[in-house]
Design a protein around this motif. Structure first.
Motif, PDB file in Angstrom:
ATOM      1  N   GLU A   1     -35.012  15.407  16.129  1.00 32.83           N
ATOM      2  CA  GLU A   1     -34.501  14.039  16.006  1.00 32.83           C
ATOM      3  C   GLU A   1     -35.149  13.178  17.090  1.00 32.83           C
ATOM      4  OE1 GLU A   1     -30.312  13.438  15.142  1.00 32.83           O
ATOM      5  OE2 GLU A   1     -30.078  15.627  15.034  1.00 32.83           O
ATOM      6  N   LYS A   2     -36.085  12.331  16.669  1.00 30.59           N
ATOM      7  CA  LYS A   2     -36.903  11.581  17.603  1.00 30.59           C
ATOM      8  C   LYS A   2     -36.079  10.687  18.526  1.00 30.59           C
ATOM      9  CE  LYS A   2     -41.057   8.673  17.720  1.00 30.59           C
ATOM     10  NZ  LYS A   2     -42.082   7.962  16.907  1.00 30.59           N
ATOM     11  N   ASN A   3     -35.020  10.076  17.974  1.00 29.51           N
ATOM     12  CA  ASN A   3     -34.220   9.177  18.807  1.00 29.51           C
ATOM     13  C   ASN A   3     -33.546   9.926  19.949  1.00 29.51           C
ATOM     14  OD1 ASN A   3     -32.611  10.457  16.797  1.00 29.51           O
ATOM     15  ND2 ASN A   3     -30.932   9.045  17.226  1.00 29.51           N
ATOM     16  N   ILE A   4     -33.146  11.177  19.689  1.00 29.43           N
ATOM     17  CA  ILE A   4     -32.506  11.976  20.737  1.00 29.43           C
ATOM     18  C   ILE A   4     -33.518  12.388  21.798  1.00 29.43           C
ATOM     19  CG2 ILE A   4     -31.362  14.173  21.241  1.00 29.43           C
ATOM     20  CD1 ILE A   4     -29.927  13.971  18.595  1.00 29.43           C
ATOM     21  N   SER A   5     -34.680  12.912  21.367  1.00 28.60           N
ATOM     22  CA  SER A   5     -35.677  13.373  22.336  1.00 28.60           C
ATOM     23  C   SER A   5     -36.177  12.230  23.215  1.00 28.60           C
ATOM     24  CB  SER A   5     -36.849  14.042  21.612  1.00 28.60           C
ATOM     25  OG  SER A   5     -37.483  13.144  20.716  1.00 28.60           O
ATOM     26  N   GLU A   6     -36.337  11.041  22.636  1.00 28.17           N
ATOM     27  CA  GLU A   6     -36.834   9.910  23.413  1.00 28.17           C
ATOM     28  C   GLU A   6     -35.809   9.425  24.430  1.00 28.17           C
ATOM     29  OE1 GLU A   6     -38.072   7.013  20.562  1.00 28.17           O
ATOM     30  OE2 GLU A   6     -40.030   7.954  20.229  1.00 28.17           O
ATOM     31  N   ILE A   7     -34.535   9.436  24.043  1.00 32.10           N
ATOM     32  CA  ILE A   7     -33.476   9.032  24.980  1.00 32.10           C
ATOM     33  C   ILE A   7     -33.380  10.018  26.129  1.00 32.10           C
ATOM     34  CG2 ILE A   7     -30.974   8.800  25.257  1.00 32.10           C
ATOM     35  CD1 ILE A   7     -30.912   7.606  22.422  1.00 32.10           C
ATOM     36  N   VAL A   8     -33.393  11.325  25.804  1.00 32.37           N
ATOM     37  CA  VAL A   8     -33.321  12.358  26.839  1.00 32.37           C
ATOM     38  C   VAL A   8     -34.514  12.243  27.784  1.00 32.37           C
ATOM     39  CG1 VAL A   8     -33.416  14.840  27.273  1.00 32.37           C
ATOM     40  CG2 VAL A   8     -31.952  13.953  25.455  1.00 32.37           C
ATOM     41  N   ALA A   9     -35.717  12.057  27.222  1.00 31.52           N
ATOM     42  CA  ALA A   9     -36.919  11.921  28.044  1.00 31.52           C
ATOM     43  C   ALA A   9     -36.813  10.710  28.979  1.00 31.52           C
ATOM     44  CB  ALA A   9     -38.150  11.794  27.160  1.00 31.52           C
ATOM     45  N   LYS A  10     -36.291   9.602  28.463  1.00 30.27           N
ATOM     46  CA  LYS A  10     -36.155   8.388  29.261  1.00 30.27           C
ATOM     47  C   LYS A  10     -35.239   8.613  30.459  1.00 30.27           C
ATOM     48  CE  LYS A  10     -34.640   3.553  28.918  1.00 30.27           C
ATOM     49  NZ  LYS A  10     -34.083   2.507  28.001  1.00 30.27           N
TER      50      LYS A  10
ATOM     51  N   LEU B   1     -34.486  11.527  31.866  1.00 27.70           N
ATOM     52  CA  LEU B   1     -35.090  12.500  32.776  1.00 27.70           C
ATOM     53  C   LEU B   1     -36.192  11.855  33.611  1.00 27.70           C
ATOM     54  CD1 LEU B   1     -35.307  15.590  30.395  1.00 27.70           C
ATOM     55  CD2 LEU B   1     -33.907  15.431  32.460  1.00 27.70           C
ATOM     56  N   GLU B   2     -37.014  11.041  32.981  1.00 28.00           N
ATOM     57  CA  GLU B   2     -38.100  10.384  33.700  1.00 28.00           C
ATOM     58  C   GLU B   2     -37.570   9.400  34.739  1.00 28.00           C
ATOM     59  OE1 GLU B   2     -40.411   8.778  30.532  1.00 28.00           O
ATOM     60  OE2 GLU B   2     -41.172  10.743  29.898  1.00 28.00           O
ATOM     61  N   LYS B   3     -36.413   8.816  34.454  1.00 27.17           N
ATOM     62  CA  LYS B   3     -35.780   7.910  35.418  1.00 27.17           C
ATOM     63  C   LYS B   3     -35.422   8.648  36.705  1.00 27.17           C
ATOM     64  CE  LYS B   3     -32.008   4.540  35.801  1.00 27.17           C
ATOM     65  NZ  LYS B   3     -30.808   3.958  35.126  1.00 27.17           N
ATOM     66  N   GLU B   4     -35.160   9.952  36.587  1.00 28.74           N
ATOM     67  CA  GLU B   4     -34.832  10.777  37.753  1.00 28.74           C
ATOM     68  C   GLU B   4     -36.076  11.387  38.393  1.00 28.74           C
ATOM     69  OE1 GLU B   4     -31.891  11.057  39.171  1.00 28.74           O
ATOM     70  OE2 GLU B   4     -30.987   9.740  37.658  1.00 28.74           O
ATOM     71  N   GLY B   5     -37.250  11.041  37.870  1.00 29.44           N
ATOM     72  CA  GLY B   5     -38.485  11.505  38.483  1.00 29.44           C
ATOM     73  C   GLY B   5     -39.115  12.731  37.861  1.00 29.44           C
TER      74      GLY B   5
ATOM     75  N   PRO C   1     -26.252  11.633  27.727  1.00 24.56           N
ATOM     76  CA  PRO C   1     -27.546  11.904  28.371  1.00 24.56           C
ATOM     77  C   PRO C   1     -27.401  12.101  29.880  1.00 24.56           C
ATOM     78  CG  PRO C   1     -27.778  10.113  26.807  1.00 24.56           C
ATOM     79  CD  PRO C   1     -26.311  10.392  26.927  1.00 24.56           C
ATOM     80  N   LYS C   2     -26.485  11.350  30.492  1.00 27.52           N
ATOM     81  CA  LYS C   2     -26.278  11.497  31.933  1.00 27.52           C
ATOM     82  C   LYS C   2     -25.750  12.888  32.267  1.00 27.52           C
ATOM     83  CE  LYS C   2     -25.468   6.617  33.036  1.00 27.52           C
ATOM     84  NZ  LYS C   2     -24.499   5.625  33.594  1.00 27.52           N
ATOM     85  N   GLU C   3     -24.846  13.402  31.442  1.00 29.02           N
ATOM     86  CA  GLU C   3     -24.320  14.747  31.676  1.00 29.02           C
ATOM     87  C   GLU C   3     -25.430  15.785  31.518  1.00 29.02           C
ATOM     88  OE1 GLU C   3     -21.266  18.087  29.797  1.00 29.02           O
ATOM     89  OE2 GLU C   3     -21.206  16.009  29.047  1.00 29.02           O
ATOM     90  N   LEU C   4     -26.275  15.617  30.492  1.00 33.01           N
ATOM     91  CA  LEU C   4     -27.375  16.558  30.280  1.00 33.01           C
ATOM     92  C   LEU C   4     -28.323  16.549  31.478  1.00 33.01           C
ATOM     93  CD1 LEU C   4     -28.982  18.540  28.580  1.00 33.01           C
ATOM     94  CD2 LEU C   4     -30.038  16.598  27.409  1.00 33.01           C
ATOM     95  N   VAL C   5     -28.656  15.359  31.979  1.00 35.52           N
ATOM     96  CA  VAL C   5     -29.531  15.259  33.147  1.00 35.52           C
ATOM     97  C   VAL C   5     -28.900  15.959  34.339  1.00 35.52           C
ATOM     98  CG1 VAL C   5     -30.539  13.681  34.831  1.00 35.52           C
ATOM     99  CG2 VAL C   5     -30.687  13.153  32.398  1.00 35.52           C
ATOM    100  N   ARG C   6     -27.592  15.793  34.504  1.00 33.39           N
ATOM    101  CA  ARG C   6     -26.898  16.459  35.607  1.00 33.39           C
ATOM    102  C   ARG C   6     -26.984  17.972  35.465  1.00 33.39           C
ATOM    103  NH1 ARG C   6     -26.264  15.089  40.398  1.00 33.39           N
ATOM    104  NH2 ARG C   6     -25.902  12.994  39.570  1.00 33.39           N
ATOM    105  N   ARG C   7     -26.828  18.482  34.244  1.00 33.04           N
ATOM    106  CA  ARG C   7     -26.949  19.921  34.007  1.00 33.04           C
ATOM    107  C   ARG C   7     -28.373  20.397  34.312  1.00 33.04           C
ATOM    108  NH1 ARG C   7     -23.136  22.523  30.188  1.00 33.04           N
ATOM    109  NH2 ARG C   7     -21.378  21.113  29.856  1.00 33.04           N
ATOM    110  N   VAL C   8     -29.365  19.588  33.946  1.00 32.85           N
ATOM    111  CA  VAL C   8     -30.751  19.925  34.256  1.00 32.85           C
ATOM    112  C   VAL C   8     -30.953  20.016  35.764  1.00 32.85           C
ATOM    113  CG1 VAL C   8     -33.125  19.032  34.233  1.00 32.85           C
ATOM    114  CG2 VAL C   8     -31.747  19.001  32.139  1.00 32.85           C
ATOM    115  N   MET C   9     -30.429  19.050  36.495  1.00 31.89           N
ATOM    116  CA  MET C   9     -30.582  19.025  37.943  1.00 31.89           C
ATOM    117  C   MET C   9     -29.959  20.256  38.585  1.00 31.89           C
ATOM    118  SD  MET C   9     -29.812  14.947  38.518  1.00 31.89           S
ATOM    119  CE  MET C   9     -30.059  14.920  40.282  1.00 31.89           C
TER     120      MET C   9
END
Length: 230
Positions: free
Chosen positions: A11-20, A22-26, A106-114
């Motif tokens: 799902e392109k909309n999901i992958s692009e949002i997640v990427a955005k 993640l990239e915001k966090e460097g 997306p914020k929760e996912l980024v936190r889990r990634v971190m």
């Protein structure tokens, strides 16, 4: 160097949002639209973490996970629209490190990634001196030593050597070395890597024709480490 995250999501909309986010966090991100493309990108780019959807065309996320686990222990976070316990258990049994159920923040996912990256790579981050046989790489000073004697290296040579130290005894192609050492900041040709390797060999090897540390795997790339295996 920033952590590299591979997102495998149809799902392109999901992958692009997640990427955005993640990239915001460097973080550096790579996106694959299905499992086959995801596995190809994984092999070519050696990501530090994978986020993979479960339900995808071609091959599903469980098969992607099984294939990754045959060659790597890199952390994998699974995305799924299913909430059944059996699906989560299947993922964990196949080597998943975490599970996120859609829809998700997306914020929760980024936190889990971190958290996952910190847990997985903290020992590497804390270890500022890497050692391979007689060679020692000081990450803080960006200096290379052999038997405590400093070896004069350029910044680009340091980046290449650092990539080798992080991936010992793994065959790395020219393209992989460029991605690992320089990411998008490389302005030469892939054959330029050969010239750097030749210079590094002359600096670290006693016999460049029979190298101990930095060997050529013809048709495949280079392999680094003190192993005596051919």
């Amino acid at each position: 160097m920033p952590f590299k995250i591979l997102i495998i999501e149809d799902e392109k909309n999901i992958s692009e949002i997640v990427a955005k986010y993640l990239e915001k966090e460097g973080y550096t991100t790579l996106i694959a639209n299905d499992g086959i493309e995801g596995l190809a990108l994984f092999r070519d780019s050696n990501p530090d973490l994978v986020i993979s959807d479960v339900m995808m065309p071609t091959i599903d996320g469980f098969e992607v996970l099984r294939e990754i686990r045959l060659i790597s222990d890199v952390p994998v976070i699974m995305l799924t629209a299913k909430q059944e316990e059996v699906d989560r258990l299947k993922g964990f049994e196949n080597g998943a490190d975490d599970y996120v159920t859609k829809p998700f923040s997306p914020k929760e996912l980024v936190r889990r990634v971190m958290v996952m990256l910190k847990r997985t790579y903290k020992a590497i981050e804390d270890k500022q001196v890497l050692i391979e046989g007689e060679l020692k790489l000081d990450l803080n000073k960006q200096k290379l030593y052999k038997n405590e004697d400093e070896i004069d290296i350029t910044s680009k040579e340091f980046q290449i050597i650092y990539a080798f130290f992080k991936n010992p005894r793994q065959i790395l192609s020219r393209e992989q070395l460029i991605e690992l050492a320089f990411s998008n900041d490389f302005d030469g040709f892939d054959r330029t890597i050969d010239a750097h390797i030749k210079k590094i060999r002359h600096k670290i090897e006693e016999d460049t024709k029979n190298p101990k540390y930095l060997k050529t795997k013809y048709g495949a790339g280079y392999i680094f480490g003190g192993s005596d295996e051919d």
